[in-house]
Design a protein around this motif. Sequence first.
Motif, PDB file in Angstrom:
ATOM      1  N   GLY A   7     -10.809 -17.921 -13.921  1.00  0.00           N
ATOM      2  CA  GLY A   7     -10.772 -19.325 -13.513  1.00  0.00           C
ATOM      3  C   GLY A   7      -9.364 -19.794 -13.208  1.00  0.00           C
ATOM      4  O   GLY A   7      -9.132 -20.527 -12.242  1.00  0.00           O
ATOM      5  N   GLU A   8      -8.408 -19.348 -14.001  1.00  0.00           N
ATOM      6  CA  GLU A   8      -7.012 -19.719 -13.772  1.00  0.00           C
ATOM      7  C   GLU A   8      -6.524 -19.186 -12.422  1.00  0.00           C
ATOM      8  O   GLU A   8      -5.887 -19.909 -11.655  1.00  0.00           O
ATOM      9  CB  GLU A   8      -6.144 -19.176 -14.902  1.00  0.00           C
ATOM     10  CG  GLU A   8      -4.692 -19.593 -14.805  1.00  0.00           C
ATOM     11  CD  GLU A   8      -3.888 -19.132 -15.999  1.00  0.00           C
ATOM     12  OE1 GLU A   8      -2.946 -19.854 -16.365  1.00  0.00           O
ATOM     13  OE2 GLU A   8      -4.188 -18.057 -16.567  1.00  0.00           O
ATOM     14  N   ALA A   9      -6.853 -17.943 -12.129  1.00  0.00           N
ATOM     15  CA  ALA A   9      -6.469 -17.360 -10.838  1.00  0.00           C
ATOM     16  C   ALA A   9      -7.129 -18.114  -9.685  1.00  0.00           C
ATOM     17  O   ALA A   9      -6.498 -18.388  -8.661  1.00  0.00           O
ATOM     18  CB  ALA A   9      -6.852 -15.877 -10.797  1.00  0.00           C
ATOM     19  N   LEU A  10      -8.398 -18.463  -9.858  1.00  0.00           N
ATOM     20  CA  LEU A  10      -9.129 -19.211  -8.840  1.00  0.00           C
ATOM     21  C   LEU A  10      -8.478 -20.570  -8.586  1.00  0.00           C
ATOM     22  O   LEU A  10      -8.262 -20.960  -7.436  1.00  0.00           O
ATOM     23  CB  LEU A  10     -10.592 -19.384  -9.275  1.00  0.00           C
ATOM     24  CG  LEU A  10     -11.509 -20.116  -8.329  1.00  0.00           C
ATOM     25  CD1 LEU A  10     -11.869 -19.215  -7.159  1.00  0.00           C
ATOM     26  CD2 LEU A  10     -12.784 -20.545  -9.055  1.00  0.00           C
ATOM     27  N   PHE A  11      -8.136 -21.279  -9.656  1.00  0.00           N
ATOM     28  CA  PHE A  11      -7.535 -22.605  -9.501  1.00  0.00           C
ATOM     29  C   PHE A  11      -6.125 -22.518  -8.946  1.00  0.00           C
ATOM     30  O   PHE A  11      -5.715 -23.367  -8.151  1.00  0.00           O
ATOM     31  CB  PHE A  11      -7.558 -23.376 -10.823  1.00  0.00           C
ATOM     32  CG  PHE A  11      -8.798 -24.183 -10.973  1.00  0.00           C
ATOM     33  CD1 PHE A  11      -8.819 -25.515 -10.640  1.00  0.00           C
ATOM     34  CD2 PHE A  11      -9.964 -23.592 -11.416  1.00  0.00           C
ATOM     35  CE1 PHE A  11      -9.976 -26.259 -10.746  1.00  0.00           C
ATOM     36  CE2 PHE A  11     -11.128 -24.317 -11.532  1.00  0.00           C
ATOM     37  CZ  PHE A  11     -11.134 -25.662 -11.194  1.00  0.00           C
ATOM     38  N   ASN A  12      -5.360 -21.517  -9.365  1.00  0.00           N
ATOM     39  CA  ASN A  12      -4.004 -21.357  -8.827  1.00  0.00           C
ATOM     40  C   ASN A  12      -4.034 -21.065  -7.336  1.00  0.00           C
ATOM     41  O   ASN A  12      -3.160 -21.502  -6.595  1.00  0.00           O
ATOM     42  CB  ASN A  12      -3.256 -20.247  -9.556  1.00  0.00           C
ATOM     43  CG  ASN A  12      -2.836 -20.670 -10.941  1.00  0.00           C
ATOM     44  OD1 ASN A  12      -2.716 -21.851 -11.242  1.00  0.00           O
ATOM     45  ND2 ASN A  12      -2.628 -19.702 -11.806  1.00  0.00           N
ATOM     46  N   ARG A  13      -5.044 -20.347  -6.907  1.00  0.00           N
ATOM     47  CA  ARG A  13      -5.111 -19.952  -5.499  1.00  0.00           C
ATOM     48  C   ARG A  13      -5.770 -21.011  -4.617  1.00  0.00           C
ATOM     49  O   ARG A  13      -5.337 -21.266  -3.501  1.00  0.00           O
ATOM     50  CB  ARG A  13      -5.872 -18.644  -5.380  1.00  0.00           C
ATOM     51  CG  ARG A  13      -5.883 -18.102  -3.989  1.00  0.00           C
ATOM     52  CD  ARG A  13      -6.337 -16.686  -3.945  1.00  0.00           C
ATOM     53  NE  ARG A  13      -6.239 -16.195  -2.574  1.00  0.00           N
ATOM     54  CZ  ARG A  13      -6.688 -15.046  -2.179  1.00  0.00           C
ATOM     55  NH1 ARG A  13      -7.237 -14.231  -3.048  1.00  0.00           N
ATOM     56  NH2 ARG A  13      -6.587 -14.683  -0.933  1.00  0.00           N
ATOM     57  N   TYR A  14      -6.864 -21.637  -5.119  1.00  0.00           N
ATOM     58  CA  TYR A  14      -7.675 -22.501  -4.252  1.00  0.00           C
ATOM     59  C   TYR A  14      -7.656 -23.983  -4.617  1.00  0.00           C
ATOM     60  O   TYR A  14      -8.015 -24.799  -3.794  1.00  0.00           O
ATOM     61  CB  TYR A  14      -9.122 -22.013  -4.216  1.00  0.00           C
ATOM     62  CG  TYR A  14      -9.255 -20.630  -3.640  1.00  0.00           C
ATOM     63  CD1 TYR A  14      -9.060 -20.398  -2.285  1.00  0.00           C
ATOM     64  CD2 TYR A  14      -9.556 -19.544  -4.452  1.00  0.00           C
ATOM     65  CE1 TYR A  14      -9.168 -19.125  -1.747  1.00  0.00           C
ATOM     66  CE2 TYR A  14      -9.678 -18.270  -3.927  1.00  0.00           C
ATOM     67  CZ  TYR A  14      -9.484 -18.058  -2.577  1.00  0.00           C
ATOM     68  OH  TYR A  14      -9.585 -16.811  -2.058  1.00  0.00           O
ATOM     69  N   GLY A  15      -7.346 -24.347  -5.862  1.00  0.00           N
ATOM     70  CA  GLY A  15      -7.272 -25.753  -6.259  1.00  0.00           C
ATOM     71  C   GLY A  15      -8.518 -26.558  -5.909  1.00  0.00           C
ATOM     72  O   GLY A  15      -9.594 -26.315  -6.425  1.00  0.00           O
ATOM     73  N   PHE A  16      -8.362 -27.518  -4.995  1.00  0.00           N
ATOM     74  CA  PHE A  16      -9.439 -28.412  -4.569  1.00  0.00           C
ATOM     75  C   PHE A  16     -10.671 -27.620  -4.120  1.00  0.00           C
ATOM     76  O   PHE A  16     -11.800 -27.964  -4.446  1.00  0.00           O
ATOM     77  CB  PHE A  16      -8.920 -29.277  -3.416  1.00  0.00           C
ATOM     78  CG  PHE A  16      -9.912 -30.249  -2.851  1.00  0.00           C
ATOM     79  CD1 PHE A  16     -10.088 -31.478  -3.438  1.00  0.00           C
ATOM     80  CD2 PHE A  16     -10.645 -29.942  -1.714  1.00  0.00           C
ATOM     81  CE1 PHE A  16     -10.988 -32.400  -2.905  1.00  0.00           C
ATOM     82  CE2 PHE A  16     -11.544 -30.850  -1.169  1.00  0.00           C
ATOM     83  CZ  PHE A  16     -11.713 -32.082  -1.778  1.00  0.00           C
TER      84      PHE A  16
END
Length: 158
Positions: free
Chosen positions: A96-105
Amino acid sequence: MLEVFFPELKKQAEEWVQHYGYTALFILSFTESVLQPVPPFPFITAAPLFKLDPYVAGLVALVGNVLGALVAYFLARYVGEGFVRKLLGEKRFLKGEALFNRYGFWAVLIGEPYKLVCWLSGIFGMPLWRFLLASLIARGVRIAFFVFWGDLLRRWVS
Protein backbone atom coordinates in the motif's frame (compact mmCIF):
# COMPACT_ATOMS: atom_id res chain seq x y z
CA MET A 1 -16.81 -15.82 -3.57
CA LEU A 2 -18.03 -14.14 -0.42
CA GLU A 3 -20.36 -17.07 0.24
CA VAL A 4 -17.38 -19.42 0.44
CA PHE A 5 -15.59 -17.53 3.21
CA PHE A 6 -18.45 -15.85 5.05
CA PRO A 7 -21.69 -17.76 4.33
CA GLU A 8 -23.38 -16.77 7.59
CA LEU A 9 -22.36 -13.14 7.26
CA LYS A 10 -23.74 -12.98 3.72
CA LYS A 11 -26.99 -14.61 4.82
CA GLN A 12 -27.33 -12.22 7.75
CA ALA A 13 -26.71 -9.23 5.45
CA GLU A 14 -29.46 -10.42 3.11
CA GLU A 15 -31.87 -10.77 6.04
CA TRP A 16 -30.97 -7.29 7.30
CA VAL A 17 -31.63 -5.70 3.93
CA GLN A 18 -34.87 -7.67 3.61
CA HIS A 19 -36.12 -6.46 7.01
CA TYR A 20 -34.55 -3.02 7.38
CA GLY A 21 -34.16 -1.87 3.77
CA TYR A 22 -32.22 1.33 3.24
CA THR A 23 -31.06 1.51 6.86
CA ALA A 24 -29.38 -1.89 6.56
CA LEU A 25 -27.87 -0.90 3.22
CA PHE A 26 -26.45 2.26 4.78
CA ILE A 27 -24.92 0.31 7.67
CA LEU A 28 -23.45 -2.31 5.31
CA SER A 29 -21.97 0.41 3.10
CA PHE A 30 -20.61 2.37 6.04
CA THR A 31 -18.97 -0.60 7.74
CA GLU A 32 -17.64 -2.04 4.46
CA SER A 33 -15.49 1.07 4.11
CA VAL A 34 -14.02 0.54 7.57
CA LEU A 35 -13.64 -3.18 8.22
CA GLN A 36 -16.30 -5.74 7.34
CA PRO A 37 -16.13 -7.77 4.09
CA VAL A 38 -19.72 -7.66 2.76
CA PRO A 39 -19.94 -5.15 -0.12
CA PRO A 40 -23.17 -3.22 -0.77
CA PHE A 41 -23.05 -3.68 -4.55
CA PRO A 42 -25.11 -6.89 -4.90
CA PHE A 43 -27.84 -5.28 -2.78
CA ILE A 44 -27.98 -2.25 -5.08
CA THR A 45 -28.44 -4.44 -8.14
CA ALA A 46 -30.95 -6.63 -6.30
CA ALA A 47 -32.77 -3.62 -4.80
CA PRO A 48 -36.02 -4.32 -6.69
CA LEU A 49 -36.11 -7.83 -5.22
CA PHE A 50 -35.93 -6.23 -1.75
CA LYS A 51 -38.68 -3.76 -2.79
CA LEU A 52 -36.17 -0.89 -2.84
CA ASP A 53 -35.53 1.67 -5.56
CA PRO A 54 -32.07 1.08 -7.09
CA TYR A 55 -31.41 4.82 -7.42
CA VAL A 56 -32.19 5.49 -3.77
CA ALA A 57 -30.23 2.36 -2.81
CA GLY A 58 -27.26 3.69 -4.78
CA LEU A 59 -27.42 7.09 -3.12
CA VAL A 60 -27.73 5.51 0.35
CA ALA A 61 -24.77 3.22 -0.40
CA LEU A 62 -22.67 6.13 -1.70
CA VAL A 63 -23.31 8.25 1.38
CA GLY A 64 -22.66 5.27 3.68
CA ASN A 65 -19.45 4.32 1.84
CA VAL A 66 -18.01 7.84 1.92
CA LEU A 67 -18.93 8.48 5.56
CA GLY A 68 -17.40 5.12 6.50
CA ALA A 69 -14.32 6.05 4.46
CA LEU A 70 -13.95 9.23 6.53
CA VAL A 71 -14.11 7.18 9.72
CA ALA A 72 -11.39 4.81 8.45
CA TYR A 73 -9.27 7.76 7.28
CA PHE A 74 -9.43 9.51 10.67
CA LEU A 75 -9.08 6.28 12.65
CA ALA A 76 -5.86 5.52 10.76
CA ARG A 77 -4.53 8.99 11.53
CA TYR A 78 -5.51 8.62 15.19
CA VAL A 79 -4.25 5.10 15.92
CA GLY A 80 -1.08 5.58 13.93
CA GLU A 81 1.16 3.67 11.60
CA GLY A 82 2.19 0.97 14.09
CA PHE A 83 -1.38 -0.17 14.69
CA VAL A 84 -2.25 -0.10 11.00
CA ARG A 85 0.88 -2.13 10.20
CA LYS A 86 -0.31 -4.79 12.64
CA LEU A 87 -3.90 -4.62 11.38
CA LEU A 88 -2.97 -4.96 7.70
CA GLY A 89 0.17 -7.01 8.02
CA GLU A 90 3.63 -5.91 6.92
CA LYS A 91 3.28 -7.19 3.35
CA ARG A 92 -0.01 -5.35 2.64
CA PHE A 93 1.24 -2.24 4.39
CA LEU A 94 4.41 -2.05 2.28
CA LYS A 95 2.45 -2.78 -0.89
CA GLY A 96 0.00 0.00 0.00
CA GLU A 97 2.83 2.39 0.79
CA ALA A 98 4.44 1.75 -2.60
CA LEU A 99 1.07 2.21 -4.30
CA PHE A 100 0.43 5.53 -2.56
CA ASN A 101 3.97 6.80 -3.14
CA ARG A 102 3.66 6.06 -6.83
CA TYR A 103 0.01 6.89 -7.61
CA GLY A 104 -1.42 9.03 -4.76
CA PHE A 105 -4.84 10.31 -5.89
CA TRP A 106 -5.10 7.54 -8.50
CA ALA A 107 -4.54 4.90 -5.82
CA VAL A 108 -7.84 5.93 -4.24
CA LEU A 109 -9.58 6.05 -7.62
CA ILE A 110 -8.61 2.53 -8.68
CA GLY A 111 -7.41 0.86 -5.47
CA GLU A 112 -9.15 -2.12 -3.93
CA PRO A 113 -10.11 -3.25 -1.40
CA TYR A 114 -11.58 0.13 -0.60
CA LYS A 115 -11.26 -0.23 3.17
CA LEU A 116 -7.51 -0.73 2.76
CA VAL A 117 -7.31 2.37 0.57
CA CYS A 118 -9.18 4.39 3.21
CA TRP A 119 -6.87 3.30 6.02
CA LEU A 120 -3.74 3.91 3.96
CA SER A 121 -4.97 7.34 2.85
CA GLY A 122 -5.14 8.38 6.48
CA ILE A 123 -1.79 6.85 7.41
CA PHE A 124 0.09 8.40 4.51
CA GLY A 125 -1.49 11.80 5.11
CA MET A 126 -3.31 12.24 1.83
CA PRO A 127 -5.01 15.66 1.96
CA LEU A 128 -8.61 15.18 3.07
CA TRP A 129 -10.12 17.08 0.13
CA ARG A 130 -8.20 14.90 -2.37
CA PHE A 131 -9.24 11.75 -0.55
CA LEU A 132 -12.90 12.84 -0.55
CA LEU A 133 -12.85 13.85 -4.21
CA ALA A 134 -11.23 10.58 -5.29
CA SER A 135 -13.62 8.58 -3.08
CA LEU A 136 -16.69 10.31 -4.46
CA ILE A 137 -15.57 9.73 -8.02
CA ALA A 138 -14.47 6.12 -7.51
CA ARG A 139 -17.44 5.04 -5.43
CA GLY A 140 -19.87 7.08 -7.52
CA VAL A 141 -18.81 5.41 -10.77
CA ARG A 142 -18.79 1.96 -9.25
CA ILE A 143 -22.17 2.37 -7.58
CA ALA A 144 -23.67 3.88 -10.76
CA PHE A 145 -22.71 0.67 -12.57
CA PHE A 146 -24.72 -1.40 -10.08
CA VAL A 147 -27.62 1.08 -10.13
CA PHE A 148 -27.78 0.64 -13.90
CA TRP A 149 -28.15 -3.15 -13.52
CA GLY A 150 -30.62 -2.67 -10.67
CA ASP A 151 -32.73 -0.42 -12.88
CA LEU A 152 -32.70 -3.05 -15.63
CA LEU A 153 -33.79 -5.66 -13.10
CA ARG A 154 -36.56 -3.36 -11.85
CA ARG A 155 -37.88 -2.94 -15.40
CA TRP A 156 -37.68 -6.67 -16.01
CA VAL A 157 -39.60 -7.66 -12.83
CA SER A 158 -42.27 -4.95 -13.24
